[in-house]
Design a protein around this motif. Sequence first.
Motif, PDB file in Angstrom:
ATOM      1  N   GLY A  54      32.087  47.680  45.477  1.00 35.12           N
ATOM      2  CA  GLY A  54      32.742  46.467  44.956  1.00 35.12           C
ATOM      3  C   GLY A  54      32.887  46.548  43.446  1.00 35.12           C
ATOM      4  N   VAL A  55      31.814  46.975  42.772  1.00 30.62           N
ATOM      5  CA  VAL A  55      31.850  47.099  41.304  1.00 30.62           C
ATOM      6  C   VAL A  55      32.898  48.154  40.916  1.00 30.62           C
ATOM      7  CG1 VAL A  55      30.511  47.853  39.305  1.00 30.62           C
ATOM      8  CG2 VAL A  55      29.461  46.353  41.006  1.00 30.62           C
ATOM      9  N   LEU A  83      23.657  47.858  51.480  1.00 27.80           N
ATOM     10  CA  LEU A  83      24.034  46.829  50.497  1.00 27.80           C
ATOM     11  C   LEU A  83      24.289  47.465  49.126  1.00 27.80           C
ATOM     12  CD1 LEU A  83      21.648  43.883  51.481  1.00 27.80           C
ATOM     13  CD2 LEU A  83      24.132  43.959  51.709  1.00 27.80           C
ATOM     14  N   VAL A  86      27.882  47.005  47.432  1.00 30.22           N
ATOM     15  CA  VAL A  86      28.022  46.328  46.141  1.00 30.22           C
ATOM     16  C   VAL A  86      28.491  47.340  45.081  1.00 30.22           C
ATOM     17  CG1 VAL A  86      26.777  45.060  44.347  1.00 30.22           C
ATOM     18  CG2 VAL A  86      26.380  44.531  46.744  1.00 30.22           C
ATOM     19  N   HIS A  95      35.171  50.197  50.958  1.00 34.25           N
ATOM     20  CA  HIS A  95      34.563  48.875  50.729  1.00 34.25           C
ATOM     21  C   HIS A  95      34.848  47.949  51.918  1.00 34.25           C
ATOM     22  CE1 HIS A  95      32.911  45.573  48.380  1.00 34.25           C
ATOM     23  NE2 HIS A  95      33.988  44.847  48.605  1.00 34.25           N
ATOM     24  N   TRP A 141      45.463  41.017  44.289  1.00 36.06           N
ATOM     25  CA  TRP A 141      45.977  41.858  45.385  1.00 36.06           C
ATOM     26  C   TRP A 141      45.231  41.658  46.710  1.00 36.06           C
ATOM     27  CZ3 TRP A 141      42.233  45.208  46.952  1.00 36.06           C
ATOM     28  CH2 TRP A 141      41.401  45.829  46.013  1.00 36.06           C
ATOM     29  N   PHE A 142      44.025  41.099  46.650  1.00 36.11           N
ATOM     30  CA  PHE A 142      43.276  40.797  47.891  1.00 36.11           C
ATOM     31  C   PHE A 142      44.110  39.927  48.834  1.00 36.11           C
ATOM     32  CE2 PHE A 142      40.611  38.267  50.584  1.00 36.11           C
ATOM     33  CZ  PHE A 142      39.440  38.972  50.814  1.00 36.11           C
ATOM     34  N   ILE A 162      29.765  35.789  44.281  1.00 38.39           N
ATOM     35  CA  ILE A 162      30.807  36.799  44.559  1.00 38.39           C
ATOM     36  C   ILE A 162      31.381  36.595  45.977  1.00 38.39           C
ATOM     37  CG2 ILE A 162      31.174  39.273  45.021  1.00 38.39           C
ATOM     38  CD1 ILE A 162      30.896  38.984  42.134  1.00 38.39           C
ATOM     39  N   TRP A 201      42.283  43.422  38.948  1.00 38.54           N
ATOM     40  CA  TRP A 201      42.999  42.241  39.451  1.00 38.54           C
ATOM     41  C   TRP A 201      42.920  42.126  40.985  1.00 38.54           C
ATOM     42  CZ3 TRP A 201      42.820  40.939  34.793  1.00 38.54           C
ATOM     43  CH2 TRP A 201      43.267  41.762  33.773  1.00 38.54           C
ATOM     44  N   GLY A 224      41.381  39.976  42.608  1.00 41.63           N
ATOM     45  CA  GLY A 224      41.554  38.573  42.992  1.00 41.63           C
ATOM     46  C   GLY A 224      42.999  38.296  43.391  1.00 41.63           C
TER      47      GLY A 224
HETATM   48  C1  HEM Z   1      36.121  42.908  54.693  1.00 44.39           C
HETATM   49  C2  HEM Z   1      35.402  42.262  53.791  1.00 44.39           C
HETATM   50  C3  HEM Z   1      35.615  42.478  52.299  1.00 44.39           C
HETATM   51  C4  HEM Z   1      36.777  42.640  51.607  1.00 44.39           C
HETATM   52  C5  HEM Z   1      38.195  42.656  52.165  1.00 44.39           C
HETATM   53  C6  HEM Z   1      36.446  42.795  50.205  1.00 44.39           C
HETATM   54  C7  HEM Z   1      37.348  42.983  49.178  1.00 44.39           C
HETATM   55  C8  HEM Z   1      37.033  43.096  47.839  1.00 44.39           C
HETATM   56  C9  HEM Z   1      37.974  43.262  46.757  1.00 44.39           C
HETATM   57  C10 HEM Z   1      39.484  43.301  46.918  1.00 44.39           C
HETATM   58  C11 HEM Z   1      37.265  43.348  45.598  1.00 44.39           C
HETATM   59  C12 HEM Z   1      37.819  43.511  44.163  1.00 44.39           C
HETATM   60  C13 HEM Z   1      37.732  42.167  43.462  1.00 44.39           C
HETATM   61  C14 HEM Z   1      38.042  42.248  41.978  1.00 44.39           C
HETATM   62  O1  HEM Z   1      38.671  43.185  41.522  1.00 44.39           O
HETATM   63  O2  HEM Z   1      37.629  41.336  41.267  1.00 44.39           O
HETATM   64  C15 HEM Z   1      35.870  43.220  45.942  1.00 44.39           C
HETATM   65  C16 HEM Z   1      34.855  43.226  45.030  1.00 44.39           C
HETATM   66  C17 HEM Z   1      33.507  43.100  45.345  1.00 44.39           C
HETATM   67  N1  HEM Z   1      32.965  42.980  46.606  1.00 44.39           N
HETATM   68 FE1  HEM Z   1      34.023  42.864  48.323  1.00 44.39          FE
HETATM   69  N2  HEM Z   1      35.064  42.708  50.089  1.00 44.39           N
HETATM   70  C18 HEM Z   1      34.528  42.509  51.334  1.00 44.39           C
HETATM   71  C19 HEM Z   1      33.180  42.349  51.647  1.00 44.39           C
HETATM   72  C20 HEM Z   1      32.141  42.412  50.736  1.00 44.39           C
HETATM   73  C21 HEM Z   1      30.733  42.293  51.071  1.00 44.39           C
HETATM   74  C22 HEM Z   1      30.177  42.057  52.487  1.00 44.39           C
HETATM   75  C23 HEM Z   1      30.034  42.415  49.892  1.00 44.39           C
HETATM   76  C24 HEM Z   1      28.541  42.385  49.634  1.00 44.39           C
HETATM   77  C25 HEM Z   1      27.598  42.343  50.523  1.00 44.39           C
HETATM   78  C26 HEM Z   1      31.000  42.605  48.825  1.00 44.39           C
HETATM   79  C27 HEM Z   1      30.680  42.749  47.492  1.00 44.39           C
HETATM   80  C28 HEM Z   1      31.592  42.891  46.466  1.00 44.39           C
HETATM   81  C29 HEM Z   1      31.246  42.964  45.061  1.00 44.39           C
HETATM   82  C30 HEM Z   1      29.845  42.896  44.468  1.00 44.39           C
HETATM   83  C31 HEM Z   1      32.443  43.079  44.346  1.00 44.39           C
HETATM   84  C32 HEM Z   1      32.649  43.151  42.830  1.00 44.39           C
HETATM   85  C33 HEM Z   1      33.154  41.781  42.400  1.00 44.39           C
HETATM   86  C34 HEM Z   1      33.681  41.709  40.994  1.00 44.39           C
HETATM   87  O3  HEM Z   1      33.133  42.369  40.121  1.00 44.39           O
HETATM   88  O4  HEM Z   1      34.632  40.958  40.767  1.00 44.39           O
HETATM   89  N3  HEM Z   1      32.264  42.597  49.378  1.00 44.39           N
HETATM   90  N4  HEM Z   1      35.748  43.069  47.302  1.00 44.39           N
END
Ligand code: HEM
Length: 221
Positions: free
Chosen positions: A137-138, A130, A134, A182, A150-151, A60, A146, A148
Motif C-alpha cells: 500500500g505504501v 499484514l 501495508v 496489493h 484512480w481507485f 486508511i 493519486w 484516491g
Molecule cells: C481489494 C481491496 C483493496 C484495494 C482495492 C486497495 C487499493 C488501494 C489503493 C488504490 C491504494 C493507493 C492509495 C493512494 O495512493 O493514496 C491503497 C493504499 C493503501 N492500502 Fe489498500 N487496498 C485494498 C485493501 C487493503 C487492505 C486490506 C489493507 C491493510 C490491511 C490496505 C492497506 C493500504 C495502505 C496502508 C495503503 C497506503 C495508503 C496511503 O498512503 O495513502 N489496503 N490501497
Amino acid sequence: MLDNFLFIGFPYIALALAVVVGVYRYVADRFSYSSLSTQFLENKQLFWGSVPWHYGITLILLAHLTAFFIPNIHLAVLGGYLRTVVLEVTGWALSFYALFGLLVLAVRRLSISRVSVTSNLADWLLLISLIVQVGLGVYLAIFYRWGGLWFTKTAAGWLWSLLTLRPDISYIQSMPWAVKLHFFFAFVVILLFPFTRLVHVFTIPITYIWRPYQVVIWSRK
Ligand code: HEM
C-alpha cells in the motif's frame, strides 16, 4: 487464466471461507473470538506497536471504504489540486504510522521470549501478510500517486463486479504488478481472518472504555 484465478476464483474462495469458518468458529468456540491479548506478558512495546498500528490502519481502511461505497462524496472531498495533495500526504503519514506500529509488533513478537513462545504459525502468517499488504500500500501511494482518484475508476469497478456476482477483471487487468499484488493480498488477509486472532475486529470492544481492568486468561485448546 492466472488473472482469472487470482482476481475472481481466489477472492470468492477467501470470502466464502471467511464467512463459513468465521460463523462456525463463533458458534463452536465463542471464547476464541478474541485478540488473545499478550498485554499481561509485555506492555510497553505493545503500546508503541498497537496504538500507531490501530489508529493508522483504521483511518486508511475507512478511506478505502469511502472510495468504494460513496465514490461521489469521496471525489468531492478530494476536490481540487490542493486538497488532493493534502489528503495524499495525510495518507502517507498515516500509512507510515501504521507500518511503524506493525514493525514494532513484529520485533516484539520475535524478541520478547514470553511472547514468542506463545506465538503460533497463524500469528506469524497474519503478521507477515499484514506487513506485505501495508508495505505494498505504501509502495502504491508513493510510486503510483493519486490512488484516491484512480481507485474509483479501476479497483472499485472490479470489486463491485465481484459483489454483484458478475465478475469482470477488465477494470484491473492491465494494471502494474505491484498494484495487482496489493489487490490480491487483500484477499489473503480476508482468507486468514477466520483462522487467526484477526477475528477480534468483530468483537467491537466498545465497553473497554468504561469497564474496570480485568485479568485476561486464555482459553486455547
Ligand atoms: C481489494 C481491496 C483493496 C484495494 C482495492 C486497495 C487499493 C488501494 C489503493 C488504490 C491504494 C493507493 C492509495 C493512494 O495512493 O493514496 C491503497 C493504499 C493503501 N492500502 Fe489498500 N487496498 C485494498 C485493501 C487493503 C487492505 C486490506 C489493507 C491493510 C490491511 C490496505 C492497506 C493500504 C495502505 C496502508 C495503503 C497506503 C495508503 C496511503 O498512503 O495513502 N489496503 N490501497
